[in-house]
Design a protein around this motif. Structure first.
Motif, mmCIF file in Angstrom:
data_model
loop_
_atom_site.group_PDB
_atom_site.id
_atom_site.type_symbol
_atom_site.label_atom_id
_atom_site.label_comp_id
_atom_site.label_asym_id
_atom_site.label_seq_id
_atom_site.Cartn_x
_atom_site.Cartn_y
_atom_site.Cartn_z
ATOM 1 N N SER A 99 0.881 -1.258 -0.114
ATOM 2 C CA SER A 99 0.027 -0.207 0.283
ATOM 3 C C SER A 99 1.485 1.583 0.305
ATOM 4 O O SER A 99 1.839 1.534 0.085
ATOM 5 C CB SER A 99 -1.415 -0.108 1.383
ATOM 6 N N SER A 100 0.397 2.171 -0.502
ATOM 7 C CA SER A 100 0.495 3.618 -0.825
ATOM 8 C C SER A 100 0.046 4.539 -0.923
ATOM 9 O O SER A 100 -1.784 4.302 -0.573
ATOM 10 C CB SER A 100 2.338 3.551 -1.821
ATOM 11 N N PHE A 101 0.518 5.873 -1.350
ATOM 12 C CA PHE A 101 -0.560 6.674 -1.581
ATOM 13 C C PHE A 101 -0.080 7.678 -3.219
ATOM 14 O O PHE A 101 0.369 6.833 -3.515
ATOM 15 C CB PHE A 101 0.452 8.072 -0.898
ATOM 16 N N ALA A 102 -1.896 6.978 -3.508
ATOM 17 C CA ALA A 102 -1.972 7.189 -4.886
ATOM 18 C C ALA A 102 -1.303 8.647 -5.112
ATOM 19 O O ALA A 102 -1.999 9.451 -5.041
ATOM 20 C CB ALA A 102 -3.535 7.332 -4.603
ATOM 21 N N ARG A 103 -1.139 7.882 -6.874
ATOM 22 C CA ARG A 103 -0.370 9.136 -7.318
ATOM 23 C C ARG A 103 -0.326 8.264 -8.918
ATOM 24 O O ARG A 103 -0.499 7.275 -9.012
ATOM 25 C CB ARG A 103 0.800 9.396 -7.236
ATOM 26 N N GLY A 104 -0.380 9.621 -10.099
ATOM 27 C CA GLY A 104 -0.914 9.470 -10.715
ATOM 28 C C GLY A 104 -2.192 8.616 -11.127
ATOM 29 O O GLY A 104 -3.390 9.166 -10.626
ATOM 30 N N ASN A 105 -2.075 7.716 -12.044
ATOM 31 C CA ASN A 105 -3.261 6.524 -12.186
ATOM 32 C C ASN A 105 -3.126 5.900 -12.230
ATOM 33 O O ASN A 105 -1.606 4.750 -11.548
ATOM 34 C CB ASN A 105 -3.487 6.850 -14.139
ATOM 35 N N LYS A 106 -4.178 4.288 -11.705
ATOM 36 C CA LYS A 106 -3.686 3.248 -11.722
ATOM 37 C C LYS A 106 -3.157 2.283 -12.677
ATOM 38 O O LYS A 106 -3.123 1.342 -12.143
ATOM 39 C CB LYS A 106 -5.763 1.999 -11.873
#
Length: 651
Positions: A177-184
């Protein structure tokens, strides 16, 4: 929380049925469950529940035992996660975090996001998320940003893969898990990473579970390396499929294990096991049309598979240097030991530990020394520790060592333990079956991680280990009785060598001559002693409960009693002179001659011949023969008495 696991199980079954009946995406299905089944409100998701350390202790211990062989895989994942800013979670089948790895600065920020050990990530409690939805769908997936059902999680990205046991059940989840950045799309790397690691963990557990069966690896081309594959199938001696890993199902284009378990190997792959076995590690094409993809099948090398399917290593295939190796020299002319020595030579320079089994006095330490001297480690230390001869209170310090000031009365500068002392060489642990359980756990960790922390020290020390263990006890029985750790047994028995009892060996005269020569060399006697025919016959007819160690003592006594250079019957100890002779049938022709008895009926004659055949196959050991015939020892002894087949009472 006591009713939680059962509740989660019921929801999982419901979700599987629902997903099977629809064609919507896993994320959409999850949202439907959150709204209709769990009655969750995305803006008011309850705080993540957390179990206490005592509540997860049992699961934590079980996970540590199960995944001890997977530590290198998890370390590789941690290294990649460190560079990419991911937090790694290991959860149980209820979505409870059992372990986590927070290594990078970015991932440490996630510590406040309820990712601590004990936090519960069930889909029914917190909505759509990587761990919980992976458990519900039983498939790997990524839940990215807005795909999370609950608003508090929409700044995260979670990629998760199920952890699959050898029987196909899911026992947990591996998540990054991490912080969401960019796109999927960017998260494809993370998903591939957890899937690959989870597959490798499944393969390790599978190979450990089915190490007593025949294993084959599947590949999509003729160029295969079974060390790297995760696609395995286990087969029993009748050729029936017992189990298969998840990647192997994908290789075959099969959705469920139930479709292959119970089928014959030949029916499924269109090729016989004997063909695969004779190929000796070379991929063989599988022509069957039952699986929808082109497949190659490779035998996975293991001592068990060698024995089960007669893939015999013959001495003529040995290199000239191997023929003159120390291990082959001590094997002598005995066919069984030549076979065992050939196995050792094939594995001695590989990272595989060896377990020597056999009665007391069969020469296990001598054999271990010869293995060491036949290896590339021969110029490094060979360190021995007898686990039965040292008091339990001292074994730990002997094995692991201790730093200065650890003990009152300890050595001023501390002590280097046997393990560190054997770094780069070989450590021989004799009578491993007598090692206390508490130390078994520490030893397991040392062997798995190749590092040791001496008593009283904080920083671990890296060690290059090759472990040879020995015992006269039945370790499998000890495991069954809870007296020996099962995971340690599998760790130390990569190669299992059984040394035969002296009474069962065919080279007794050669052994006697070698011992006499060694005794004379030690005493500085130029010409060795010989043994008369009558004395040799007496020695060969003795049962030898103390095996080679006892024989050495007898010959030492005989040398002292002998007036000349030839040992005669009168020079032997009283225990040898007064012992009843050990009756043997030495050849098949002799056994057939003995079985013809005009006083017996035809049925009795057939039974006697059958008994003698089974006894020969089991080296005239009654316990083994009785087991092979599926009768009790007392029943077999009555038969032996009936047919006048004399054997030692305690054979």
């Amino acid at each position: 929380m006591s009713s939680y696991p059962q509740q989660n199980k019921e929801i999982s079954q419901h979700a599987i049925i629902q997903n099977a009946s629809t064609k919507i995406s896993p994320i959409s299905s999850s949202w439907q469950r959150c709204k209709q089944l769990y009655k969750l409100d995305p803006s008011h998701i309850p705080s993540v529940e957390r179990l206490s350390k005592p509540e997860i202790k049992e699961d934590k211990e079980r996970f540590d035992e199960m995944l001890v062989d997977s530590i290198p895989l998890l370390n590789n994942l941690r290294h990649t996660a460190l560079d990419s800013g991911y937090c790694i979670l290991l959860t149980n089948a209820q979505g409870v975090v059992i372990d986590r790895y927070i290594d990078s600065a970015v991932s440490r920020e996630l510590e406040t996001e309820c990712l601590q050990n004990g936090s519960v990530w069930s889909e029914s409690l917190v909505g759509t998320n990587g761990v919980g939805t992976c458990l519900e769908t039983q498939k790997s997936l990524t839940v990215f940003a807005e795909e999370h059902f609950g608003h508090p999680l929409k700044h995260l990205t979670c990629s998760a893969a199920p952890l699959v046991a050898p029987d196909g059940s899911i026992f947990g989840v591996l998540d990054v898990s991490s912080f969401a950045r960019g796109n999927k799309l960017v998260q494809g790397f993370a998903l591939n990473l957890v899937c690959e690691t989870a597959d490798k963990i499944e393969a390790l557990l599978f190979k450990k579970q089915y190490d007593q069966h025949y294993l084959v690896a599947l590949s999509s081309s003729a160029i295969s390396n079974d060390r790297d594959t995760t696609s395995y199938v286990a087969i029993d001696t009748s050729g029936t499929i017992l189990a298969a890993t998840t990647p192997s199902l994908g290789m075959m284009g099969i959705r469920k294990r139930e479709e292959v378990i119970g089928l014959s190997f030949e029916h499924l792959f269109g090729i016989g096991l004997e063909v695969v076995s004779s190929a000796r590690g070379v991929p063989v094409p599988a022509p069957s049309t039952l699986h929808r993809k082109a497949l190659w099948v490779t035998r996975v090398a293991s001592p068990v598979a060698e024995r089960l399917f007669s893939a015999t290593r013959i001495p003529s295939r040995l290199k000239p240097a191997d023929v003159n190796s120390p291990i082959m020299k001590i094997a002598g002319p005995d066919p069984t030991l030549i076979q065992q020595a050939a196995i050792c030579l094939r594995t001695v320079n590989r990272s595989i530990n060896i377990l020597l089994q056999g009665e007391t006095g069969t020469g296990k330490e001598v054999w271990a020394q010869a293995i060491h001297e036949s290896s590339d480690r021969k110029n490094k230390p060979f360190i021995t520790l007898n686990c039965a001869s040292i008091p339990e209170t001292l074994i730990e310090s002997e094995l692991f060592g201790y730093s200065s000031g650890t003990f009152t009365g300890g050595l001023k500068g501390g002590k280097v333990g046997k393990i560190v002392g054997s770094d780069g060489g070989t450590i021989f642990l004799d009578e491993i079956g007598d090692m206390p359980l508490a130390l078994q756990a520490r030893l397991l960790r040392v062997i798995a991680e190749n590092e040791i922390t001496p008593l009283g020290q904080i920083e671990p020390i890296k060690v290059n280990l090759h472990v040879i263990c020995a015992t006269h006890r039945n370790l499998k029985e000890l495991v069954k009785n809870g007296e020996f750790r099962e995971d340690l047994y599998y760790r130390i028995s990569g190669v299992n060598i059984t040394l035969p009892a002296l009474r069962n060996r065919t080279d007794q005269q050669d052994i006697i001559e070698r011992i006499l020569k060694r005794l004379c060399d030690d005493e500085g006697i130029e010409s060795p002693y010989t043994v008369s025919k009558s004395a040799l016959a007496k020695l060969e007819s003795y049962r030898w409960p103390g095996n080679i160690r006892q024989l050495k003592n007898v010959l030492q006594f005989a040398i002292c009693m002998c007036d000349g250079k030839e040992i005669d019957v009168g020079d032997l100890p009283e225990e040898i002179m007064s012992a009843a002779p050990l009756h043997r049938v030495n050849t098949v022709s002799e056994s057939r001659m003995l079985s013809v008895d005009p006083a017996l009926s035809s049925d009795d004659s057939l039974e006697k011949e059958h008994i003698m055949k089974v006894l020969e196959e089991n080296r005239w050991v009654v316990t083994r023969a009785a087991k092979a015939m599926n009768v009790s020892r007392s029943t077999l002894h009555r038969k032996l008495k009936k047919y006048d087949l004399l054997l030692p009472e305690d054979e």
